[in-house]
Design a protein around this motif. Structure first.
Motif, PDB file in Angstrom:
ATOM      1  N   ILE A   1     -18.261 -28.919 -60.706  1.00 24.45           N
ATOM      2  CA  ILE A   1     -17.415 -29.113 -59.535  1.00 24.45           C
ATOM      3  C   ILE A   1     -16.001 -29.447 -59.978  1.00 24.45           C
ATOM      4  O   ILE A   1     -15.021 -28.897 -59.473  1.00 24.45           O
ATOM      5  CB  ILE A   1     -17.963 -30.255 -58.657  1.00 24.45           C
ATOM      6  CG1 ILE A   1     -19.326 -29.855 -58.083  1.00 24.45           C
ATOM      7  CG2 ILE A   1     -17.008 -30.574 -57.538  1.00 24.45           C
ATOM      8  CD1 ILE A   1     -19.996 -30.955 -57.318  1.00 24.45           C
ATOM      9  N   VAL A   2     -15.935 -30.334 -60.927  1.00 18.37           N
ATOM     10  CA  VAL A   2     -14.640 -30.754 -61.434  1.00 18.37           C
ATOM     11  C   VAL A   2     -13.861 -29.557 -61.949  1.00 18.37           C
ATOM     12  O   VAL A   2     -12.716 -29.331 -61.575  1.00 18.37           O
ATOM     13  CB  VAL A   2     -14.847 -31.750 -62.598  1.00 18.37           C
ATOM     14  CG1 VAL A   2     -13.548 -31.968 -63.341  1.00 18.37           C
ATOM     15  CG2 VAL A   2     -15.359 -33.068 -62.057  1.00 18.37           C
TER      16      VAL A   2
ATOM     17  N   ARG B   1     -11.294 -35.431 -63.973  1.00 14.89           N
ATOM     18  CA  ARG B   1     -11.582 -34.222 -63.224  1.00 14.89           C
ATOM     19  C   ARG B   1     -10.441 -33.221 -63.243  1.00 14.89           C
ATOM     20  O   ARG B   1      -9.881 -32.861 -62.193  1.00 14.89           O
ATOM     21  CB  ARG B   1     -11.951 -34.570 -61.779  1.00 14.89           C
ATOM     22  CG  ARG B   1     -13.147 -35.469 -61.697  1.00 14.89           C
ATOM     23  CD  ARG B   1     -13.207 -36.181 -60.394  1.00 14.89           C
ATOM     24  NE  ARG B   1     -14.258 -37.166 -60.401  1.00 14.89           N
ATOM     25  CZ  ARG B   1     -14.455 -38.022 -59.431  1.00 14.89           C
ATOM     26  NH1 ARG B   1     -13.688 -38.020 -58.382  1.00 14.89           N
ATOM     27  NH2 ARG B   1     -15.416 -38.885 -59.514  1.00 14.89           N
ATOM     28  N   CYS B   2     -10.091 -32.851 -64.392  1.00 14.94           N
ATOM     29  CA  CYS B   2      -9.110 -31.782 -64.506  1.00 14.94           C
ATOM     30  C   CYS B   2      -9.410 -31.021 -65.791  1.00 14.94           C
ATOM     31  O   CYS B   2     -10.365 -31.340 -66.504  1.00 14.94           O
ATOM     32  CB  CYS B   2      -7.692 -32.332 -64.507  1.00 14.94           C
ATOM     33  SG  CYS B   2      -7.302 -33.286 -65.970  1.00 14.94           S
ATOM     34  N   ARG B   3      -8.596 -30.034 -66.071  1.00 16.90           N
ATOM     35  CA  ARG B   3      -8.823 -29.254 -67.279  1.00 16.90           C
ATOM     36  C   ARG B   3      -8.374 -30.018 -68.512  1.00 16.90           C
ATOM     37  O   ARG B   3      -7.489 -30.870 -68.424  1.00 16.90           O
ATOM     38  CB  ARG B   3      -8.043 -27.954 -67.195  1.00 16.90           C
ATOM     39  CG  ARG B   3      -8.623 -26.954 -66.258  1.00 16.90           C
ATOM     40  CD  ARG B   3      -7.667 -25.817 -66.116  1.00 16.90           C
ATOM     41  NE  ARG B   3      -8.348 -24.579 -65.807  1.00 16.90           N
ATOM     42  CZ  ARG B   3      -7.731 -23.427 -65.661  1.00 16.90           C
ATOM     43  NH1 ARG B   3      -6.411 -23.359 -65.790  1.00 16.90           N
ATOM     44  NH2 ARG B   3      -8.398 -22.343 -65.374  1.00 16.90           N
ATOM     45  N   ARG B   4      -8.926 -29.600 -69.634  1.00 16.65           N
ATOM     46  CA  ARG B   4      -8.547 -30.221 -70.895  1.00 16.65           C
ATOM     47  C   ARG B   4      -7.057 -30.022 -71.168  1.00 16.65           C
ATOM     48  O   ARG B   4      -6.376 -30.920 -71.661  1.00 16.65           O
ATOM     49  CB  ARG B   4      -9.395 -29.604 -72.012  1.00 16.65           C
ATOM     50  CG  ARG B   4      -9.232 -30.256 -73.358  1.00 16.65           C
ATOM     51  CD  ARG B   4     -10.042 -29.535 -74.418  1.00 16.65           C
ATOM     52  NE  ARG B   4      -9.590 -29.929 -75.747  1.00 16.65           N
ATOM     53  CZ  ARG B   4      -8.507 -29.479 -76.325  1.00 16.65           C
ATOM     54  NH1 ARG B   4      -7.736 -28.606 -75.696  1.00 16.65           N
ATOM     55  NH2 ARG B   4      -8.155 -29.894 -77.522  1.00 16.65           N
ATOM     56  N   GLY B   5      -6.563 -28.838 -70.834  1.00 16.64           N
ATOM     57  CA  GLY B   5      -5.140 -28.564 -71.055  1.00 16.64           C
ATOM     58  C   GLY B   5      -4.248 -29.481 -70.227  1.00 16.64           C
ATOM     59  O   GLY B   5      -3.152 -29.857 -70.650  1.00 16.64           O
TER      60      GLY B   5
ATOM     61  N   ALA C   1     -11.063 -35.280 -69.631  1.00 18.16           N
ATOM     62  CA  ALA C   1     -10.999 -34.259 -68.578  1.00 18.16           C
ATOM     63  C   ALA C   1     -12.144 -34.437 -67.582  1.00 18.16           C
ATOM     64  O   ALA C   1     -11.976 -34.262 -66.374  1.00 18.16           O
ATOM     65  CB  ALA C   1     -11.039 -32.869 -69.195  1.00 18.16           C
ATOM     66  N   LYS C   2     -13.319 -34.799 -68.111  1.00 21.94           N
ATOM     67  CA  LYS C   2     -14.452 -35.011 -67.208  1.00 21.94           C
ATOM     68  C   LYS C   2     -14.212 -36.226 -66.326  1.00 21.94           C
ATOM     69  O   LYS C   2     -14.540 -36.235 -65.141  1.00 21.94           O
ATOM     70  CB  LYS C   2     -15.734 -35.212 -68.014  1.00 21.94           C
ATOM     71  CG  LYS C   2     -16.273 -33.925 -68.574  1.00 21.94           C
ATOM     72  CD  LYS C   2     -17.460 -34.203 -69.469  1.00 21.94           C
ATOM     73  CE  LYS C   2     -17.832 -32.936 -70.244  1.00 21.94           C
ATOM     74  NZ  LYS C   2     -18.607 -33.234 -71.446  1.00 21.94           N
TER      75      LYS C   2
END
Lengths: 219, 188
Positions: A132-133, B159-163, B155-156
């Motif tokens: 989901i994230v 809640r976003c991308r690693r970049g 990132a987890k």
């Protein structure tokens, strides 16, 4: 992104062991004294942040946590009737945007208004918040309109936060608070998930999107 | 006997062993309180938020599965609570972030501070500079620097991308460095 900015970002990541191309950073560090000074300054900065003293919690911290945890267990389940539809929805999970899914929906179903924005299809199982994230982050970064989805039990009005973050928090929060097993738990990836969508979920999605398109709230 | 892994403790706590959960709390109380403190700026609030984080963790125990770093789950909860707290504080007009120029700096008329005093002064300036960061920059910086988490774990949690984590951390560091330089902190 400017080259200078990118170089700084790479350097910062390099110092964390996370650079995409560490060999390039290392090579530049060896030949560019200004870059090397910047690296030294960043290292010093990290040291200073890491050196900040960590406060010791009060001696009864653990006892207070255990007492609070047991008190929570003693309370009845706190899922409110109002949220049952949202939680049921979360149990089956469905975050889908755009026309691709609609292309998969049988034509015999009643037409519904679609949200204005067309965006990539994204499904996610509530059970796997990482998906989901990632899905929502990708959508948000792509500028997708996620406004049709509004379960939001725990984030009622954060106008200054990104909508995607709000939705995400809501979905994951809802997921944390219910006992349900996603029928898609075994789907290996998004494509498999799309293929396994059943009629019930499709209808739930339609209802959700229809409500949003009409400006109505689920209850 | 080697200490139990986090997930071993979680498994025992899931079977109802309260002592195993207490061990988890003892193991993480200090890092979680520290993270909360640097996010919200108040020791009392930080301890309350940390306490609530563990209580929620206990409530979610049955749903925890050992497929990721345990600290990702715990700090994910703490992070959500601190952001909610900051949001509420902002609504009430109680945002604690202060401009860095309000932090007490050395008075040039006074004799140079000794090493201990200089250290305390730098700590205060670093604290103020961190508080002045936007929450989405502050959280990734703290998770990296204080908890030593890798970008994928951060990132987890956020809640976003690693970049995105990578660029936020770099921007946070850049701003921190500029603010500290403006406040007179010397660099090598």
């Amino acid at each position: 992104m400017r080259n200078e900015q990118r170089a700084f970002e790479e350097l910062s990541a390099y110092l964390d062991g996370e650079a995409r191309r560490p060999e390039r950073v290392a090579e530049r560090l060896a030949h560019d004294p200004a870059y090397a000074r910047e690296a030294a300054a960043l290292r010093r900065l990290s040291e200073q942040v890491r050196a900040l003293p960590a406060p010791a919690p009060r001696p009864d911290f653990v006892a207070r946590v255990l007492s609070g945890a047991q008190a929570t267990l003693a309370r009845p389940a706190r899922i409110m009737v109002f949220w049952k539809p949202a939680l049921a929805l979360a149990a089956t999970v469905i975050i889908v945007l755009g026309a691709v899914l609609y292309a998969r929906v049988p034509d015999t179903a009643a037409p519904v208004e679609q949200p204005a924005a067309a965006a990539p299809v994204v499904l996610a199982r509530w059970e796997n918040d990482e998906e989901i994230v990632d899905a929502l982050a990708q959508l948000a970064e792509a500028g997708a309109d996620l406004s049709f989805f509004e379960p939001v039990p725990f984030a009622p009005e954060p106008p200054d936060e990104s909508l995607a973050a709000t939705i995400l928090e809501s979905v994951v929060a809802a997921a944390w608070d219910i006992d349900a097993v996603s029928p898609y738990a075994d789907a290996r990836d998004t494509e498999a998930l799309i293929e396994s969508l059943d009629a019930t979920d499709t209808n739930t999605l339609r209802e959700l999107m229809g409500n949003s398109a009409n400006g109505g709230r689920r209850s | 006997m080697p200490p139990s892994s986090d997930w071993d403790l979680v498994a025992r706590a899931q079977r109802g062993e309260l002592e195993a959960f207490a061990e988890i709390v003892r193991r993480y109380e200090r890092p979680v309180v520290h993270f909360c403190l640097r996010m919200v700026g108040s020791e009392q609030d930080a301890e309350d938020l940390a306490q609530e984080s563990f209580i929620r963790l206990h409530r979610y125990l049955a749903r925890l599965t050992p497929r990721a770093s345990f600290s990702t789950a715990l700090f994910g909860i703490a992070r959500n609570l601190t952001l909610n707290h900051l949001r509420d504080a902002r609504r009430r007009g109680q945002d604690r972030a202060q401009p860095l120029d309000q932090a007490p700096l050395a008075d040039p008329a006074q004799p140079p501070p000794d090493a201990h005093a200089r250290l305390r002064e730098t700590e205060l300036l670093v604290t103020r500079a961190i508080e002045a960061l936007a929450p989405d920059h502050r959280e990734v910086l703290l998770l990296r620097e204080l908890q030593g988490l890798d970008y994928a774990s951060i990132a987890k949690i956020v809640r976003c991308r690693r970049g995105t984590v990578k660029s936020r951390i770099a921007r946070a560091r850049e701003q921190l460095r500029l603010r500290l330089a403006e406040a007179g902190v010397e660099w090598p």
